[in-house]
Design a protein around this motif. Structure first.
Motif, PDB file in Angstrom:
ATOM      1  N   PRO A 106      52.530  38.449  31.741  1.00 17.97           N
ATOM      2  CA  PRO A 106      52.236  38.950  33.083  1.00 17.97           C
ATOM      3  C   PRO A 106      50.947  38.363  33.637  1.00 17.97           C
ATOM      4  CG  PRO A 106      51.675  40.587  31.445  1.00 17.97           C
ATOM      5  CD  PRO A 106      52.355  39.464  30.719  1.00 17.97           C
ATOM      6  N   ARG A 107      50.899  38.214  34.932  1.00 21.05           N
ATOM      7  CA  ARG A 107      49.675  37.766  35.601  1.00 21.05           C
ATOM      8  C   ARG A 107      48.692  38.936  35.577  1.00 21.05           C
ATOM      9  NH1 ARG A 107      50.539  35.817  41.438  1.00 21.05           N
ATOM     10  NH2 ARG A 107      51.397  34.035  40.363  1.00 21.05           N
ATOM     11  N   GLN A 108      47.509  38.684  35.068  1.00 20.03           N
ATOM     12  CA  GLN A 108      46.484  39.721  34.980  1.00 20.03           C
ATOM     13  C   GLN A 108      45.176  39.162  35.514  1.00 20.03           C
ATOM     14  OE1 GLN A 108      48.071  42.218  31.138  1.00 20.03           O
ATOM     15  NE2 GLN A 108      46.183  41.126  30.909  1.00 20.03           N
ATOM     16  N   GLU A 109      44.658  39.803  36.536  1.00 21.84           N
ATOM     17  CA  GLU A 109      43.403  39.402  37.162  1.00 21.84           C
ATOM     18  C   GLU A 109      42.436  40.570  37.079  1.00 21.84           C
ATOM     19  OE1 GLU A 109      43.040  36.312  38.293  1.00 21.84           O
ATOM     20  OE2 GLU A 109      45.135  35.811  38.043  1.00 21.84           O
ATOM     21  N   GLY A 110      41.171  40.285  36.833  1.00 20.50           N
ATOM     22  CA  GLY A 110      40.169  41.344  36.781  1.00 20.50           C
ATOM     23  C   GLY A 110      38.967  40.939  35.964  1.00 20.50           C
TER      24      GLY A 110
END
Length: 107
Positions: A75-79
């Motif tokens: 999954p794309r995970q940004e943070g």
């Protein structure tokens, strides 16, 4: 020191041709190591080479400049990652993720 907190531009998977270096990052006989690498635009622990029993993160996500494309099973995970050092000197890390539809609207 009980803990080593290491910041690098490169995540651990960039060192696949340096097995001695990875072995030293895995060695917990003298220190616990928390390793934070960047370079790619994601916040995760699945796209790196494990340094267990020590811990590592890819921390390059947050949108803005760019986002990694979606991949099957990843999954794309940004943070960003929060690190807390307790009174017992144990380090606890966890991600704070943002909605990728907001920070990566064009991807």
């Amino acid at each position: 020191a009980k803990n080593l907190v290491v910041f690098s531009h490169y995540p651990t998977d960039y060192f696949w041709q340096a097995p001695d270096f990875l072995a030293r990052l895995r060695d917990s006989s003298r220190h616990h190591i928390e390793y934070f690498g960047g370079h790619r635009h994601s916040t995760d622990q699945y796209s790196t080479i494990s340094i267990a029993p020590n811990n590592n993160w890819l921390v390059g996500g947050g949108g803005g400049w760019g986002c990694e494309p979606e991949k099957a099973g990843a999954p794309r995970q940004e943070g960003f990652v929060v690190g807390e050092i307790g009174m017992d000197l144990q380090i606890n890390t966890y991600p704070v993720l943002v909605n990728t539809r907001i920070c990566c609207p064009l991807n």
